[in-house]
Design an enzyme around this catalytic site. Structure first.
Site, mmCIF file in Angstrom:
data_model
loop_
_atom_site.group_PDB
_atom_site.id
_atom_site.type_symbol
_atom_site.label_atom_id
_atom_site.label_comp_id
_atom_site.label_asym_id
_atom_site.label_seq_id
_atom_site.Cartn_x
_atom_site.Cartn_y
_atom_site.Cartn_z
ATOM 1 N N HIS A 1 20.971 74.273 83.119
ATOM 2 C CA HIS A 1 19.928 74.272 82.092
ATOM 3 C C HIS A 1 19.412 72.854 81.858
ATOM 4 O O HIS A 1 19.150 72.452 80.730
ATOM 5 C CB HIS A 1 20.405 74.891 80.782
ATOM 6 C CG HIS A 1 20.695 76.354 80.869
ATOM 7 N ND1 HIS A 1 21.106 77.107 79.792
ATOM 8 C CD2 HIS A 1 20.647 77.221 81.912
ATOM 9 C CE1 HIS A 1 21.297 78.361 80.166
ATOM 10 N NE2 HIS A 1 21.028 78.447 81.458
ATOM 11 N N TYR B 1 29.129 76.082 81.406
ATOM 12 C CA TYR B 1 28.846 76.611 82.739
ATOM 13 C C TYR B 1 29.644 75.890 83.819
ATOM 14 O O TYR B 1 30.093 76.502 84.787
ATOM 15 C CB TYR B 1 27.349 76.480 83.050
ATOM 16 C CG TYR B 1 26.475 77.438 82.292
ATOM 17 C CD1 TYR B 1 26.248 78.730 82.757
ATOM 18 C CD2 TYR B 1 25.858 77.063 81.102
ATOM 19 C CE1 TYR B 1 25.434 79.613 82.066
ATOM 20 C CE2 TYR B 1 25.050 77.941 80.400
ATOM 21 C CZ TYR B 1 24.839 79.214 80.891
ATOM 22 O OH TYR B 1 24.038 80.095 80.194
#
Length: 1021
Positions: free
Chosen positions: A501, A508
């Site tokens: 992102h 993540y």
């Protein structure tokens, strides 16, 4: 409005006793502007389900309970070539702009439905939209659906962007996201009152089941083309790359492939417990879960059972706005992630089961689940409108397929399953193609489907192709881990951060680290081993994670899930796998970290690693990570996370249902945590004041104003590239944060500014701020010292030598006062007009659902009042505070400030001399010439640090500006620092260039990706 004829239909069904009244069917239009977000659904389980339908004489509409999607009935349409039926429903087609405004994200009005073929049909179903349509009239717009398939298929098209023109003369262009362009759908406007389904003319007769016809607002990114329907959005299919030269088919290579396959099976059957797997080993529970699916095989093919849907396919329904009847039927759907988890648990039980009868039952359960999954439309060529974020739903389907490969072959299902999985993997085409590109380092791929990718390749039956695929896979993994992706693309970065992102994102990256390490471990010591460059880069990222975790990452790094910070303990096994995959295994650094985060002792290390290894000590010193605009200061067991943001690094990630009050997550935050659980140290969501992040300077807002102005995603970036950290000698560090608010974002004060600097050295940190401004006349500006929940073990404050346990409690401090929080951190107020201390009950709200929360908290903050004009502050923090020590430090401060000296503090430059360490930190917010003992001039915004030790001067410099865009790679920035006097390098390995010029020395630093450079200098003789 005419009265539509239902005579033929009524005779067929015997359902209607009176003529159909068209006004009843259209009085409540789809996409009603008054209730735009409520989906309009025809599901044939409702009362009088065919009231709004008519057909011509060559079509017969009946209700069937044989198969269905929503409820227990579907529409069975028996037709002759070219015949049709019509749904009479008034539409008020909104523009994409209107839909987006209603939902708060990029949206479009969508028409969708499900259809089922028992056998393929060589023709097209034509869907027409128009006004007062009958079987022979011309339509205004529509689309076609190819019918050469069996099983269920879902069709979903944007009414603004995917319709074909019929006979109207329209400006048939796609609607832009702001709705400025007309489209076919918008030109129809409110004229549509009929949707006609027309059978193919080239086929004499046939029958089709139809269910769940729906009009709804959907995300504009997710109406994908497939083999049945063409939309504006396509997800290209995977094309496997093959590296050259290829490895030959030899007994050794085949044995290596078999070894990798067996290792993979062993890991999933009996290895490390998966973090994201709801493992179930009880056979009876597996059977009851299977029975709850209600799957049964139909006599003439196909299956019937509960409808399967991915968690992202839910969105098109807008479930929060469904009426009660639709919601009840919707709630009977089965989430694909749960379904495929059950498939894995059954397959694992099958591999482990010894009893032949039990094994046969498990096998039949698995095969029936596979058939139902395929019959539901999860097959090659079927987009099901969309399957984005596929890996989260399907990861266990892939692995179960490997475990059940023999059973699938025997049932002639393996090829179809393989093709299906490969088709749906195309969302990760940049990874599954196995050709390294800018998009190939996707952390979500490593997180969800990287091991599944390998499992899929191992199913290839041809020996040479299988060897080629696994060899290419190995090269791809090496490249994906080695490359520095351009711009904001996912992947590992040179400073040790790991991006998802468009920013460092442990939520993540941690599971991605674990899975990437496992892949390397599975491929180790074979011709298919991952290359050393990939191994080294992953090691750097994982060692960095060890540095910025304790063992949880701080709140500023928690992304959109505050108070749910990822912990290294969840990925400990990854350190073991990577350590054991080293060229000379085990790697001592990784092995020692594994022992530390797994709470293993040196005595246990021999059994684990085959040699004696000492568990790693906690990191010490300062580490700059400008890939995330943060720095980490470690002292004994404490970790301070200093967090800023800039044009390259977002402040916080806010979603529709995540982190709604997270605006201040990076506003010069300085969170202090000891090794252990943050919850146990008072970082508790219940009652948390979201305005008071430790160290941050904020405008104290009511929750309704602090709530993000965007209903969906907000990832606010700074107005400048300059904000971040630097380090010196690995021991000292500095943060410089230039806070400038955007000019045009609702509920953000455009005049809110601050310059914030922090100098960290050993057991203490010095905080200074200047140029604090705000135009909000009703809200106070604050700089928070700390906020902690009050618990039985966190119940004490010390203020100027007095122990405070009263509740509630309020007091005000001023310059020279000190306090110690309940975690043993001391705060010495060195320049502030008013510091408030509070022990009180607080009412707040949960960050995801906005529901009220409450709790008791101790807090302290500098009150800058309303509309401050160039306000400022100074304070110190001591990480090993005791009342005695704080008394001593306060005395030193009063005695002509023997602790530190602020040499400059204005909008351009902050200079802090730490007298305790003899380190000076310079935050050059602008290029400047200064009057200073060491530094004369700096030509660019930069953070410079100096340390004089006997006859040497150590200088470091960096710009936290990554000098990149969201698309283009970071490039080096040259910083020229002029220092007083004539110096020479005392460090042959330094990359910093130097040149004596007159009575000064010119230093040239090359700042790449915010990584500080330093040089040790000695005076010229």
């Amino acid at each position: 409005m005419p009265i539509f004829r239902f005579t033929a239909l009524a005779m067929t069904l015997g359902l209607l006793s009176a003529p159909y009244n068209a006004m009843a069917a259209t009085s409540n239009p789809a996409f009603d502007p008054k209730n735009l977000m409520q989906s309009e659904i025809y599901h044939f389980a409702q009362n009088n389900p065919l009231a709004d339908f008519s057909s011509d004489k060559n079509s017969i509409l009946t209700l069937s309970d044989k198969r269905s999607i929503m409820g227990n009935q579907s529409l069975l349409w028996k037709w002759k070539g070219g015949s049709s039926f019509t749904l009479h429903k008034k539409l008020i087609v909104p523009t994409d702009k209107e839909a987006s405004k209603a939902w708060g994200r990029s949206s479009t009005p969508v028409f969708s439905f499900w259809l089922y073929n028992e056998k393929p049909i060589d023709g097209y179903l034509t869907i027409d939209f128009g006004e007062k349509l009958i079987s022979t009239s011309e339509a205004q717009a529509g689309f076609k659906v190819k019918l050469d398939f069996t099983g269920w298929r879902a069709v979903g098209v944007s009414l603004n962007n995917d319709l074909e023109n019929r006979e109207m003369t329209l400006n048939a262009t796609n609607t832009s996201s702001d709705g400025t362009q007309d489209s076919i759908g918008r030109s129809l406007g409110a004229k549509v009152d009929s949707i006609r389904f027309k059978a193919p003319s080239n086929v004499s007769q046939g029958e089709i089941y139809i269910d769940r016809i729906m009009f709804s607002v959907d995300d504009a990114r997710y109406q994908w083309s497939d083999y049945q329907v063409k939309t504006r959005l396509s997800e290209p299919e995977i094309q496997f790359h093959n590296v050259k030269p290829q490895l030959p088919v030899t007994p050794e290579n085949l044995a290596a492939i078999d070894l990798i396959r067996q290792r993979l099976i062993n890991e999933f059957v009996g290895g490390e417990k998966e973090t994201n797997l709801a493992l179930e080993e009880n056979i009876s529970k597996l059977k009851s879960d299977f029975d709850a699916l209600n799957i049964h095989t139909l006599a003439n093919g196909g299956t019937q059972g509960r409808h399967l849907i991915t968690d992202k396919q839910i969105i098109i329904y807008q479930p929060e706005n469904l009426n009660s009847q639709d919601k009840q039927l919707f709630d009977n759907y089965v989430i694909l992630g749960n379904y495929t988890t059950l498939m894995f648990n059954i397959s694992r039980a099958y591999v482990l089961e010894k009893d032949p009868t039990q094994k046969a039952q498990l096998k039949q359960m698995y095969l029936l689940m596979t058939k139902h999954l395929l019959d539901q439309g999860f097959v090659k060529g079927s987009a099901l409108v969309t399957t984005h974020h596929w890996g989260y739903s399907s990861r266990w389907w892939y692995i179960s397929t490997l475990l059940m490969s023999d059973a699938l072959k025997e049932a002639n299902l393996q090829t179809q399953v393989y093709d299906s999985l490969l088709w749906y993997s195309r969302e990760f085409k940049s990874s599954f193609d196995m050709k390294v590109s800018a998009d190939s380092s996707d952390l979500d791929y490593f997180n969800t489907l990287s091991r599944q990718h390998l499992a899929l390749l191992l199913l290839e039956p041809d020996d040479q192709k299988r060897i080629n695929l696994v060899n290419t896979f190995s090269h791809y993994i090496t490249g994906a881990l080695t490359q520095v992706p351009p711009g904001g693309k996912d992947g590992l970065r040179p400073d040790g951060t790991a991006w998802r992102h468009e920013g460092n994102y442990p939520g993540y990256s941690f599971p991605a680290f674990k899975n990437a390490s496992q892949l390397i471990y599975l491929l180790r010591d074979t011709p298919f081993s991952v290359g050393e460059s990939g191994w080294n880069n992953l090691k750097k990222a994982m060692v960095s994670a060890w540095i910025y975790s304790n063992p949880e990452v701080g709140l500023p790094l928690a992304g959109r899930h505050p108070f749910n910070s990822p912990s290294l303990k969840s990925v400990a096994q990854g350190y073991y796998w990577l350590a054991m995959s080293a060229k000379s295994s085990p790697d001592k650094t990784l092995a020692s970290i594994y022992l530390a985060i797994s709470d293993k002792t040196q005595n246990e290390s021999t059994a684990i690693f085959g040699e004696t290894i000492t568990p790693a000590s906690l990191p010490q010193g300062f580490y700059a990570f400008n890939g995330g605009a943060f720095g980490i200061h470690r002292w004994q067991d404490k970790m301070v996370t200093l967090k800023a943001y800039n044009t390259n690094v977002w402040s916080s990630e806010i979603y529709n249902k995540d982190n709604r009050y997270g605006r201040y997550q990076s506003h010069g935050v300085a969170q202090i945590v000891s090794n252990g659980s943050q919850l146990s140290q008072g970082y508790q969501q219940e009652g948390w004041d979201w305005n008071r992040m430790q160290g941050a300077t904020t405008i104290h807002l009511p929750l309704k104003d602090l709530d993000s102005p965007k209903p969906h995603t907000l990832m606010q970036r700074g107005e400048r590239g300059f904000s971040g950290t630097s380090s010196l000698e690995g021991q000292y560090g500095m943060m410089a944060f230039d806070l400038i608010y955007p000019a045009n974002l609702e509920r953000f004060d455009p005049n809110f500014t601050a310059k914030k600097s922090v100098l960290a050295a050993d057991n203490h940190l010095i905080f200074i701020g200047s140029n604090i401004n705000s135009s909000d006349k009703n809200k106070n500006v604050e700089t928070t010292l700390f906020q902690h929940a009050i618990t039985p073990t966190l119940n004490t404050l010390w203020i100027n030598g007095q122990k405070i346990e009263n509740m509630p409690y309020q007091t005000t401090l001023q310059q020279g006062d000190w306090l110690i929080d309940s975690n043993g951190n001391g705060y010495l107020i060195t320049q502030a007009e008013k510091v408030n201390v509070s022990r009180q009950h607080q009412v707040s709200a949960e960050n995801k659902n906005r529901q009220p929360t409450e709790g008791n908290f101790s807090s302290a903050w500098i009150d800058h009042s309303t509309r401050p004009k160039d306000a400022s502050y100074e304070y110190m923090v001591f990480l090993d505070a005791t009342p005695e020590k704080m008394g001593e430090m306060a005395q030193k401060f009063r005695e002509n400030n023997g602790l530190y000296q602020v040499l400059r503090k204005d909008k351009d430059v902050h200079i802090i001399l730490d007298k305790l360490s003899n380190v000076t930190g310079y935050a050059f917010y602008q290029p400047a010439s200064i009057e200073d003992k060491w530094i004369k001039k700096v030509n660019k915004p930069a953070i410079v640090m100096t340390h004089r030790q006997k006859d040497t001067l150590i200088v470091s410099a960096v710009t936290p500006d990554l000098n990149m865009t969201r698309q283009k790679a970071a490039t080096p920035v040259t910083i020229n620092v002029t220092i007083n006097g004539k110096w020479q390098s005392a460090d042959k390995n330094s990359e910093v260039k130097y040149q004596v010029s007159g009575d000064n020395t010119e230093l040239t630093f090359t700042s790449y990706f915010g990584i500080p450079q330093e040089i040790k200098l000695s005076p010229l003789p």
